[in-house]
Write a protein that holds these residues in place. Structure first.
Motif, PDB file in Angstrom:
ATOM      1  N   SER A   1       0.833  -1.200   0.000  1.00 42.58           N
ATOM      2  CA  SER A   1       0.000   0.000   0.000  1.00 42.58           C
ATOM      3  C   SER A   1       0.873   1.258   0.000  1.00 42.58           C
ATOM      4  CB  SER A   1      -0.903   0.004   1.236  1.00 42.58           C
ATOM      5  OG  SER A   1      -1.556   1.241   1.393  1.00 42.58           O
ATOM      6  N   GLU A   2       0.383   2.289  -0.635  1.00 44.00           N
ATOM      7  CA  GLU A   2       1.100   3.567  -0.654  1.00 44.00           C
ATOM      8  C   GLU A   2       0.759   4.432   0.545  1.00 44.00           C
ATOM      9  OE1 GLU A   2       0.422   5.499  -4.342  1.00 44.00           O
ATOM     10  OE2 GLU A   2       1.485   3.977  -5.527  1.00 44.00           O
ATOM     11  N   GLY A   3      -0.058   3.922   1.438  1.00 45.35           N
ATOM     12  CA  GLY A   3      -0.381   4.669   2.648  1.00 45.35           C
ATOM     13  C   GLY A   3      -1.371   5.780   2.396  1.00 45.35           C
ATOM     14  N   GLY A   4      -1.119   6.925   2.998  1.00 44.60           N
ATOM     15  CA  GLY A   4      -2.025   8.055   2.858  1.00 44.60           C
ATOM     16  C   GLY A   4      -2.879   8.254   4.089  1.00 44.60           C
ATOM     17  N   LEU A   5      -3.616   9.359   4.109  1.00 43.55           N
ATOM     18  CA  LEU A   5      -4.459   9.690   5.250  1.00 43.55           C
ATOM     19  C   LEU A   5      -5.673   8.768   5.320  1.00 43.55           C
ATOM     20  CD1 LEU A   5      -4.409  13.608   5.078  1.00 43.55           C
ATOM     21  CD2 LEU A   5      -3.140  12.120   6.657  1.00 43.55           C
ATOM     22  N   ILE A   6      -5.958   8.302   6.514  1.00 43.34           N
ATOM     23  CA  ILE A   6      -7.121   7.437   6.739  1.00 43.34           C
ATOM     24  C   ILE A   6      -8.341   8.316   6.982  1.00 43.34           C
ATOM     25  CG2 ILE A   6      -8.115   5.679   8.254  1.00 43.34           C
ATOM     26  CD1 ILE A   6      -5.293   4.723   8.844  1.00 43.34           C
ATOM     27  N   PRO A   7      -9.442   8.114   6.238  1.00 41.43           N
ATOM     28  CA  PRO A   7     -10.649   8.927   6.440  1.00 41.43           C
ATOM     29  C   PRO A   7     -11.163   8.815   7.869  1.00 41.43           C
ATOM     30  CG  PRO A   7     -10.805   7.647   4.415  1.00 41.43           C
ATOM     31  CD  PRO A   7      -9.596   7.147   5.156  1.00 41.43           C
ATOM     32  N   LYS A   8     -11.636   9.938   8.398  1.00 39.47           N
ATOM     33  CA  LYS A   8     -12.141   9.930   9.769  1.00 39.47           C
ATOM     34  C   LYS A   8     -13.375   9.057   9.926  1.00 39.47           C
ATOM     35  CE  LYS A   8     -10.266  14.420  11.137  1.00 39.47           C
ATOM     36  NZ  LYS A   8     -10.568  15.764  11.686  1.00 39.47           N
ATOM     37  N   SER A   9     -14.013   8.760   8.816  1.00 44.87           N
ATOM     38  CA  SER A   9     -15.187   7.892   8.891  1.00 44.87           C
ATOM     39  C   SER A   9     -14.825   6.478   9.317  1.00 44.87           C
ATOM     40  CB  SER A   9     -15.892   7.847   7.525  1.00 44.87           C
ATOM     41  OG  SER A   9     -15.007   7.346   6.524  1.00 44.87           O
ATOM     42  N   LEU A  10     -13.531   6.120   9.206  1.00 43.03           N
ATOM     43  CA  LEU A  10     -13.077   4.792   9.611  1.00 43.03           C
ATOM     44  C   LEU A  10     -12.577   4.766  11.048  1.00 43.03           C
ATOM     45  CD1 LEU A  10     -11.151   3.701   6.381  1.00 43.03           C
ATOM     46  CD2 LEU A  10     -13.490   3.142   7.059  1.00 43.03           C
ATOM     47  N   TYR A  11     -12.567   5.959  11.695  1.00 38.95           N
ATOM     48  CA  TYR A  11     -12.142   5.995  13.088  1.00 38.95           C
ATOM     49  C   TYR A  11     -13.173   5.253  13.951  1.00 38.95           C
ATOM     50  CZ  TYR A  11      -8.653   9.625  12.053  1.00 38.95           C
ATOM     51  OH  TYR A  11      -7.592  10.325  11.554  1.00 38.95           O
ATOM     52  N   ILE A  12     -12.682   4.638  15.029  1.00 39.45           N
ATOM     53  CA  ILE A  12     -13.597   4.017  15.983  1.00 39.45           C
ATOM     54  C   ILE A  12     -13.611   4.870  17.243  1.00 39.45           C
ATOM     55  CG2 ILE A  12     -13.321   1.667  15.104  1.00 39.45           C
ATOM     56  CD1 ILE A  12     -11.319   1.115  17.259  1.00 39.45           C
ATOM     57  N   THR A  13     -14.765   4.894  17.914  1.00 41.03           N
ATOM     58  CA  THR A  13     -14.935   5.736  19.091  1.00 41.03           C
ATOM     59  C   THR A  13     -14.337   5.057  20.311  1.00 41.03           C
ATOM     60  OG1 THR A  13     -17.074   4.758  19.626  1.00 41.03           O
ATOM     61  CG2 THR A  13     -17.064   6.635  18.100  1.00 41.03           C
ATOM     62  N   ASP A  14     -14.257   5.843  21.410  1.00 38.67           N
ATOM     63  CA  ASP A  14     -13.773   5.268  22.664  1.00 38.67           C
ATOM     64  C   ASP A  14     -14.680   4.135  23.128  1.00 38.67           C
ATOM     65  OD1 ASP A  14     -11.692   7.038  22.651  1.00 38.67           O
ATOM     66  OD2 ASP A  14     -12.693   8.504  23.958  1.00 38.67           O
ATOM     67  N   GLY A  15     -15.985   4.265  22.846  1.00 33.73           N
ATOM     68  CA  GLY A  15     -16.917   3.195  23.204  1.00 33.73           C
ATOM     69  C   GLY A  15     -16.614   1.909  22.465  1.00 33.73           C
ATOM     70  N   ASP A  16     -16.208   2.052  21.184  1.00 36.61           N
ATOM     71  CA  ASP A  16     -15.831   0.864  20.410  1.00 36.61           C
ATOM     72  C   ASP A  16     -14.583   0.210  21.005  1.00 36.61           C
ATOM     73  OD1 ASP A  16     -17.927   1.205  18.638  1.00 36.61           O
ATOM     74  OD2 ASP A  16     -16.748   2.546  17.337  1.00 36.61           O
TER      75      ASP A  16
END
Length: 706
Positions: free
Chosen positions: A489-504
């Motif tokens: 993979s060339e990497g890059g910024l991960i979209p915030k939509s893929l972030y998981i919350t503290d609850g997760d």
């Protein structure tokens, strides 16, 4: 301090009788051993049937040491006594050697054995154990010890040349076979007095200075090696050279010592020889330090089920798409090559999307893959490959990579890698380092072992053409100007939509998905004289209690108790005072007024477990009732008797024992009388082994195996 040497079992691919004939040609002098000035026979005796031949020699050795030490000591040579017992019927030669000179100041002992190979009667085995104890030597104890061990190592290396030389000499003379001992021929007994022996022996006329040496038989070592492997198979020189590389005799000795300790203390799956060698190299072949490091690593692997990562771990979708790292062919030394484009890595995004535990699991998976690839390379190439190379591309590295939580996670991962994967990194090639790199390196380098730091090679800016010195041009990545396409993979910024919350994150922990929380083992600390008990109430007859525990510090006794009386199930699970304690704070589930054999009994006798021991065992219940697993921290001081009146200060200052344990109960209808059902599928590193104990126990009850 006593220095010990223990050789691997070595073999000659020649019959025992031919090797013995070559060995005897070394006496009374041997031109290939300069320090061996000669020997005289002081006693010789044969049995009536001629099968047993005993020879005792007084060997004269040259001293090659500093001039000042030689003047202080006042001698130019030293004497060793060597006793050889040859049993032609059993086809064995036992060699015992010790120093005669300075025996009150320096104690040198050496025991060697030649015998027939257990699997091939046409081969001959050799094994050797030696020790050196410099008690006092005019203030030069360290110097004498270093001189002795250095010369001993040199003579061991020369040993194979000597035996091969004399065997070839015999073969050149047409002597290719010497018949074994024949019981039908009975020669008369021969006894030679010391005076007659001296008259028959060649006179010693060589002048010179002897060498502090661990015995005249040291140079008789052969060139093939077999070492016990998993208590069954053996290793020869081909295996050593193909899978481990060339080791000097002292390094071989350290490997044998560490391997023996592992075999004695761990009855489950034991580490491979390359793994043991890595830990030894990480501690400069100091067996005690390597043992301590390995012990903690084995406990860590067992606790967190690391052996299952390759089979159970699934790479998260986020990491598949955005983690800029992967395996890429091999370097010029045939080491697996891993590429990490850390400058293209979104550190914050990875921590926010897979968490710190997820990033650690990913790192562990990479390390386990690396070990597997080195093993495959070793088998494919027929030569030892024990490390891999890492190519780190820093293009794009900037201040966002110095995000504090990210650096903290990185340092934690480095700390775990250093402790559990030593000497796996052969070389680190850093390319396109920007100006911000020195800041990151100043933070990270302090957590990297000095031996590992020396393996880092830095190519600043665009000066990375030197990669061709380490990587074949056909494998240089395309993003560095090469022709080989890199499939990572060339990497890059991960979209915030893929972030998981503290609850997760909390949900993952509650579901035992986090590495830090998913251990099936419990850890306890015990002060001197304290006990820890696991109460197993209302067990039916025929149930199987299985246990698996590791002693991480100090000495601990373990036993299994049984009672039909009611016990306090609400007793605190923290360490308590031992049985029979007069302490007012006694909270053991066994009441102080109960008598052994009446209200309770020991169904498994106490065993003493030492620091580093790994214990597995099981017990099949004979009667219904409550069973208790009990661990007690004992005082290792000889002759010390506990009165169990520990005050607060002593309990705080005393070293505590640490135990990591796991237990399970198999119901009788699940057991169904099959010994194989005692094998626990829960433990990833060691097995519950009811059959590994050598003690004479009944068929339905076994003591813990060690």
């Amino acid at each position: 301090m006593v220095q010990k040497y223990q050789s691997p079992v070595r073999i000659y691919k020649y019959p025992f009788e031919l090797v013995m004939a070559a060995y005897e040609k070394r006496f009374p002098t041997c031109k290939m051993i300069p320090v061996f000035l000669g020997s005289e026979i002081t006693h010789e005796q044969k049995s009536e049937d001629g099968a047993v031949h005993v020879i005792e020699r007084r060997c004269r050795l040259n001293v090659d040491c500093p001039y000042l030490l030689k003047k202080i000591v006042g001698v130019d040579f030293i004497f060793f006594i060597q006793k050889n017992t040859l049993d032609r019927r059993a086809r064995t030669l036992k060699i015992e050697a010790h120093n005669e000179s300075f025996s009150t100041r320096v104690v040198v002992n050496e025991d060697c054995m030649y015998s027939v190979h257990p699997d091939n009667p046409e081969w001959t085995c050799f094994e050797q154990v030696a020790s050196l104890d410099v008690k006092s030597f005019f203030g030069f104890e360290n110097t004498v010890e270093k001189i002795a061990m250095k010369q001993y190592s040199q003579n061991i290396r020369k040993g194979k040349e000597i035996i091969e030389f004399y065997i070839n000499e015999l073969l050149s003379a047409g002597i290719t076979y010497i018949p074994p001992f024949d019981d039908t021929v009975v020669p008369p007994a021969i006894t030679i007095s010391p005076a007659e022996a001296r008259s028959r022996s060649e006179s010693l006329t060589i002048d010179g200075s002897p060498e502090l040496h661990l015995g005249a038989s040291a140079s008789s070592i052969t060139h093939e090696v077999i070492v016990g492997r998993d208590n069954e198979t053996k290793l020869d020189a081909d295996y050593i050279e193909r899978c481990l590389g060339k080791l000097n005799p002292l390094q071989e000795s350290r490997l044998v010592q560490l391997r023996k300790w592992v075999s004695d203390s761990h009855k489950g799956k034991i580490p491979s020889d390359p793994t043991l060698l890595r830990f030894l190299r990480a501690r400069d072949f100091n067996v005690e330090k390597a043992r301590e490091m390995l012990c903690h690593s084995l406990v860590w692997r067992k606790k967190y089920q690391v052996d299952r990562i390759l089979s159970s771990y699934t790479l998260p979708a986020v990491a598949k798409e955005y983690f800029p790292g992967g395996w890429h062919y091999y370097d010029k030394d045939s080491r697996p090559l891993y590429i990490l484009r850390i400058g293209q890595m979104d550190v914050k995004g990875h921590l926010k999307s897979i968490g710190e535990e997820g990033l650690l699991k990913l790192s562990l998976h990479i390390c386990e893959e690396g070990l597997k690839k080195t093993e495959e390379a070793t088998r494919r190439l027929g030569k030892p490959v024990s490390m891999w190379t890492c190519l780190v591309d820093l293009d794009g590295l900037n201040m966002r990579h110095l995000w504090r939580p990210g650096v903290k996670a990185l340092l934690r991962i480095i700390e775990i890698m250093e402790a559990n994967y030593p000497e796996t990194m052969g070389r680190v090639l850093i390319v396109r380092a920007p100006r911000v790199f020195p800041i990151l390196w100043a933070i990270v380098s302090t957590f990297i072992d000095e031996r590992t730091r020396q393996k880092f090679l830095l190519y600043a800016n665009n000066d990375y053409l030197g990669l061709a010195d380490w990587i074949d041009e056909e494998y240089i990545p395309d993003f560095l100007g090469g022709t080989c396409q890199v499939k990572i993979s060339e990497g890059g910024l991960i979209p915030k939509s893929l972030y998981i919350t503290d609850g997760d994150h909390d949900r993952e922990r509650s579901e035992d998905k986090a590495l830090w929380e998913e251990s099936i083992y419990n850890c306890i600390s015990l002060g001197k004289g304290q006990v820890h008990e696991v109460i197993l109430p209302n067990l039916e007859r025929g149930a199987v209690i299985c246990w698996d525990f590791d002693i991480m510090k100090q000495d601990v006794t373990f036993t299994v108790l049984h009672t039909v009386k009611c016990v306090n199930l609400d007793a605190p699970s923290s360490p308590t005072s031992p049985l029979g304690s007069a302490d007012a704070g006694h909270t053991s589930c066994i009441d102080k007024s109960w008598k052994e054999g009446v209200e309770y009994s020991k169904v498994e006798q106490p065993i003493l477990c030492h620091d580093g021991d790994s214990i597995q065992g099981s017990h099949v219940t004979r009667v219904e009732g409550t069973y208790i697993l009990q661990w007690c921290h004992v005082d290792p001081t000889p002759g010390h008797h506990h009165h169990y009146t520990l005050d607060l200060i002593e309990s705080i200052t005393t070293h505590k024992a640490k135990v990591m344990y796991y237990y399970e109960i198999l119901k009788s209808h699940d057991f169904r009388g099959s010994m194989s059902s005692l094998q626990s599928c829960q433990s990833a590193f060691s097995s519950m082994s009811i059959g590994t104990n050598a003690s004479t126990q009944s068929q339905i009850s076994s003591c813990p195996s060690r």
